[in-house]
Write an enzyme that holds these catalytic residues in place. Structure first.
Site, mmCIF file in Angstrom:
data_model
loop_
_atom_site.group_PDB
_atom_site.id
_atom_site.type_symbol
_atom_site.label_atom_id
_atom_site.label_comp_id
_atom_site.label_asym_id
_atom_site.label_seq_id
_atom_site.Cartn_x
_atom_site.Cartn_y
_atom_site.Cartn_z
ATOM 1 N N SER B 14 0.806 -1.215 0.000
ATOM 2 C CA SER B 14 0.000 0.000 0.000
ATOM 3 C C SER B 14 0.843 1.271 0.000
ATOM 4 O O SER B 14 0.314 2.367 -0.124
ATOM 5 C CB SER B 14 -0.951 0.007 1.201
ATOM 6 O OG SER B 14 -0.202 0.016 2.393
ATOM 7 N N GLY B 15 2.159 1.115 0.135
ATOM 8 C CA GLY B 15 3.025 2.294 0.090
ATOM 9 C C GLY B 15 3.398 2.642 -1.340
ATOM 10 O O GLY B 15 2.957 1.997 -2.296
ATOM 11 N N TYR B 16 4.224 3.662 -1.469
ATOM 12 C CA TYR B 16 4.572 4.110 -2.811
ATOM 13 C C TYR B 16 5.537 3.152 -3.512
ATOM 14 O O TYR B 16 5.444 2.941 -4.721
ATOM 15 C CB TYR B 16 5.178 5.513 -2.762
ATOM 16 C CG TYR B 16 4.192 6.589 -2.374
ATOM 17 C CD1 TYR B 16 2.838 6.473 -2.707
ATOM 18 C CD2 TYR B 16 4.597 7.736 -1.702
ATOM 19 C CE1 TYR B 16 1.922 7.461 -2.362
ATOM 20 C CE2 TYR B 16 3.691 8.733 -1.364
ATOM 21 C CZ TYR B 16 2.352 8.594 -1.689
ATOM 22 O OH TYR B 16 1.460 9.568 -1.359
ATOM 23 N N ALA B 17 6.476 2.574 -2.783
ATOM 24 C CA ALA B 17 7.435 1.668 -3.400
ATOM 25 C C ALA B 17 6.717 0.407 -3.873
ATOM 26 O O ALA B 17 6.884 -0.035 -5.018
ATOM 27 C CB ALA B 17 8.544 1.317 -2.414
ATOM 28 N N CYS B 151 17.609 5.194 -3.008
ATOM 29 C CA CYS B 151 17.422 6.151 -4.099
ATOM 30 C C CYS B 151 18.519 7.214 -4.108
ATOM 31 O O CYS B 151 19.132 7.478 -5.145
ATOM 32 C CB CYS B 151 16.032 6.782 -4.033
ATOM 33 S SG CYS B 151 15.604 7.579 -2.479
ATOM 34 N N ASN B 315 12.860 8.761 -8.144
ATOM 35 C CA ASN B 315 13.222 8.023 -6.930
ATOM 36 C C ASN B 315 12.414 6.730 -6.762
ATOM 37 O O ASN B 315 12.904 5.775 -6.146
ATOM 38 C CB ASN B 315 13.036 8.905 -5.691
ATOM 39 C CG ASN B 315 11.627 9.439 -5.553
ATOM 40 O OD1 ASN B 315 11.131 10.108 -6.453
ATOM 41 N ND2 ASN B 315 10.974 9.146 -4.449
#
Lengths: 348, 348, 348, 348
Positions: B14-17, B151, B315
């Site tokens: 559910s995170g961006y990564a 990143c 990133n």
């Protein structure tokens, strides 16, 4: 009191620097702006170009050829324009403030090296005071020729000055990285300032050889080569500069605090910003739009003797027009903060 | 072909990564994402959290406790979570890709110094390959444990690597300044990421002591102390890093060109960007959103032997999920660019 | 003069509305802010939360329970908090200004319909003046209970009022579309205000049923159903509202000009913005950050009798705290523009 | 397969529309771009202008005078340029796609009224299909003249079409308000697109009389006067349009759902976005950069019979080049989604 006001003529008033001087001067109790010139917009109300001043002034632009006498003549012309015509402006006013780079460098050889041509009036360079109140307050008292300091130069100079003044800056390379908003490139539309090309951009536009380096070196003499890399950001106003410098072994944050407090403790427009709590721990130009503050912060990397200095300004105020007003206040013997009271917005 | 696809489970999706890995994996011809976990959003469609995937997938989040076997397990957990539970994940899949920092540092002592606690599984550190294809392509072939590079570390490492590889980096302090978008801080709302506090901000958030410095030092060993100052900008994605380094006397732009061409000439995702005309002369993260490119530029300050290197990445792609896919492609023997074809937008 | 100043206590001063009132009050010659409360930040300097005020005030937050008497008590609490505790605040000060919605609606039934619960102090509603100087200047003189108008309501009301006052608004549906910055949602971080989710967003957040509609209908009575659709934009401050209304057959721009000049010609904070040249032809919140102006423009669609009205304000100033100061100035018999002189920036 | 590719020539390829067509065509398996013209940039690599394509193509711009034959000629010229030279282009290719407004309006009288001059080739208007696949899919099959629909027109048409098709749109004024990014004004720098003037702006630029209204009226015939107010925002790409329309008494959200599902249920690029949870409840152009989706949402105001429709697109993709590719795919009998698979980023 109105009868005691000094009249002001702004030459080149359609750009951002001239417009910002106009905004500040209109709110200044001792100044009365009577003329603003613009070749392109002559005959039009200044509010057509500076719509924030609607309801505040009915001035119209005139041509520079129609300039009449004024107590104070403010030159907001492109670089290398003011110096070529300086005699013309000297005939119009006793006090002259130049917002361009023309009279900042004391050494005509340096000028030639930096700007690529001979200075048009080298014999006059010695008459001008470098318009940085923190370094030249005494010289500014009574001054009638003020060469307003450059915006990037100001951010670098004010960050480093206390270390130099106190003699604790080690003779190693100083690396400055300056982030700047789009207003620094001026009011003329260009491909690089076209919104779709700029809005999301982080663009190094001057990795080496920035002209303001020469100003910084002049004001901060010594064996400290200063390197400045300039990067454009999506902000409109503001400069955030980090400066990596080297101090004696064993220095801690506390030592840096002492140094900056000692040198800047009485400065009305410098705030040392280093806060342990919250989200606003270091200088941030976000908080400075429209203000004359230079916020300065720092962090020691104690293992290496490196200090990371940070300075933030509004490039059009503390970097240009506000700096000029502050210098003028000193020159005229007025309260130094007059007309520069705006405290900035939050959120912004 | 569908029968040959490798199944993928994303833990912490559910995170961006994790979301970015999911996006790329859904478009990858050899991958079949069968599970995505999220403790908070279990039971809900992944498109509720990643609305860009509407119409592209009907997957629902499940709890990590319900994880079933998969060919490839991708860990997108907060730092220090993956290592503590690594045995649990090893039981689920043959190949494990960790997007966190847990398995990047080879030396448990360095890990402790940087992350402030003992590594939970130091005996396993040697099993992992540092997921940077440009430096570790051969080790990645057939690898089943990939610790995706950080990143900021990637932006510094890729900028400097050719100078180090060719042995021309002088042993002086290297100053890196990294500008980053808000997505780097993750998907959880916080005071510092509150839009009114961030939208106009240029905020130094890590002047000294950034954790990725340790990764850069590990990958670029030698007497080149690397200093990284990290600054947040109003962009959402992207990193632009300038790296000030020192090369032998007499070096010109041409020498730097040769060096970077020699080392990176065959790299599918590195573009050397140094253009004499136009407005896009150096790397700019604006052009890289969604892409796996690392654009690298440079400018020599010939008088001082200083080279200003510039690197730009997304990133979340070349800095995280794209890097991971690229490493996985190599590990599995697939075409290295598979699933990473998106070329970026202009304007953007 | 200092001895004549009125003391001010701000209750709930850590939010954006309270912070903005504090900023304006600190620069107001007749006001002396002596107390600012915040439950969460009690004991901390107000500059920790409002860093723009660094160097301007040494005030610390206190708890509301420690509130002492003041001439003027300003309530900057969440909606439905002020009314429940109004007796407590009435005991502390003679003049009370409420920035919330609690005392804006005159009719408790409407309040219940809009806010979903009974009004906690319906018997007091008649004591309060709706804090909109342009409509209620006479009632505001000497007032001691001022319910500051809502920001969206203000943008709609001021756009439409002249047509209604002059009786030329046709009884057809009025469609208002309001674009607003992120500060309108307050200082608390949330998922929808998380920078990566908001920075690039154009998000309809209230297509129908916006609560401020009730305020607009109250202030603009008649058979003109007002519909408001609210859209969030990437700005931080500011509202731009377009209002589509219907006027008599044959009306031209000139007729609209006359109407707005007749009604607003003497208003110190309303500027009619409709310019034939240049790029700033209509109201734009970009120019209004920090100012108390409401800029109003219009364009007739003569073929259809539709007029497109446009209004722009800074939601935290003319939409909240500036509006409140202006109302207070009238109530106290001070010059109406006192403390509200800031003219706005350009560029901004 | 390469031998089966259709060759493509893009005329006027240095602008944003042409550049976007080029980007999509380079990734399209059945297209082979062989020529791109630009008078200003002839001789230069296309990547100088479209730096996102670095490493993707070695094409150079040529002059239109040097145009050679191609299977498909794409005209990305300023409005009123294509029609004047249409015979010239017809000689070069069998299939012609025009991205300008020249061949969209069927009625030369309407063209004259909207564009202020006679149509240069009125006899050819009937040969062209209006390039909106959702309304004209059948006509597009085999078509060789495609007049790509306008971006604002598309956002209005796709929002309203189901209500019209099902005959439930009441004959009352329809109010559309369109918010658009800066790329819609094209690639040429101008004062209004100068970053400092645009970055913070919310600027009504066309309150009445937008030219795309004529397209919408042509495609949605009936007694539904459509009014469009266009507002520029700080985004680069994207359009968000709200459309206020009137449906029969008693209609609920469920009825609207049914209508849109019935009409758009099989459309590959239309997503109905109306979500009860989370923060992405309605269409948002933030999620659509680079994609060919048109997201459509709605909300009923049941008390009044008003429905607020919302549509979001990327103006350069579904509003221009993507729309064109989709139409071309249909015309050529290829899978309709070919080359348009990009799903969009989150966060973005």
């Amino acid at each position: 009191m109105s009868t005691e006001k000094k009249t002001v003529a702004i030459v080149g008033g359609s750009g951002y620097a001239g417009g910002e001087f106009l905004r500040l001067a209109l709110g200044h109790p001792h100044l009365d702006v009577t003329q603003v010139t613009s070749e392109r917009s002559a005959g039009m109300p200044v509010t057509l170009v500076h719509p924030n001043l609607r309801g505040r002034t009915n001035l119209k632009f005139r041509k520079a050829a129609d300039l009449e006498a004024a107590d104070i003549v403010v030159l907001a012309l492109p670089h290398n324009s003011a110096a070529k015509r300086i005699a013309e402006f000297e005939a119009k006013g006793k006090t002259i403030i130049d917002l361009s780079a023309d009279f900042r460098l004391k050494d005509p050889d340096v000028y030639r090296a930096v700007y690529g041509e001979d200075h048009p009036a080298p014999e006059k360079l010695s008459e001008w005071v470098y318009g940085n109140p923190e370094l030249h307050r005494e010289e500014l008292r009574g001054a009638t020729r003020i060469a307003c300091a450059g915006c990037f130069a100001t951010s670098v100079i004010l960050a480093l000055y206390p270390l130099l003044k106190l003699g604790v800056l080690l003779p190693k390379d100083v690396i400055a990285t300056g982030l700047v908003g789009s207003s620094a490139a001026g009011a003329s539309a260009s491909e690089s300032s076209h919104h779709p090309e700029r809005a999301g951009s982080l663009r190094v536009y001057k990795p080496v050889g920035h002209r303001h380096t020469a100003e910084a070196q002049q004001e901060l003499p010594g064996h400290f080569p200063i390197h400045l890399t300039a990067i454009s950001t999506p902000r409109v106003r503001g400069i955030l500069t980090t400066v990596q410098a080297w101090v004696p072994d064993g220095w801690s944050d506390k030592d840096v605090w002492s140094a900056y407090r000692e040198v800047y403790g009485q400065e009305p427009f410098i705030r040392i910003v280093k806060v342990a709590k919250g989200i606003h721990r270091y200088p941030d130009p976000m908080l400075l739009d429209g203000t004359n503050f230079c916020d300065i912060g720092f962090e020691m990397d104690q293992d290496t003797g490196r200090v990371v200095l940070m300075s933030a300004i509004d490039n059009l105020v503390k970097g240009t027009a506000g700096h000029a007003i502050q210098s003028l206040n000193i020159a005229q013997g007025w309260e130094e903060t007059t007309g520069l009271e705006f405290t900035g917005l939050h959120p912004a």
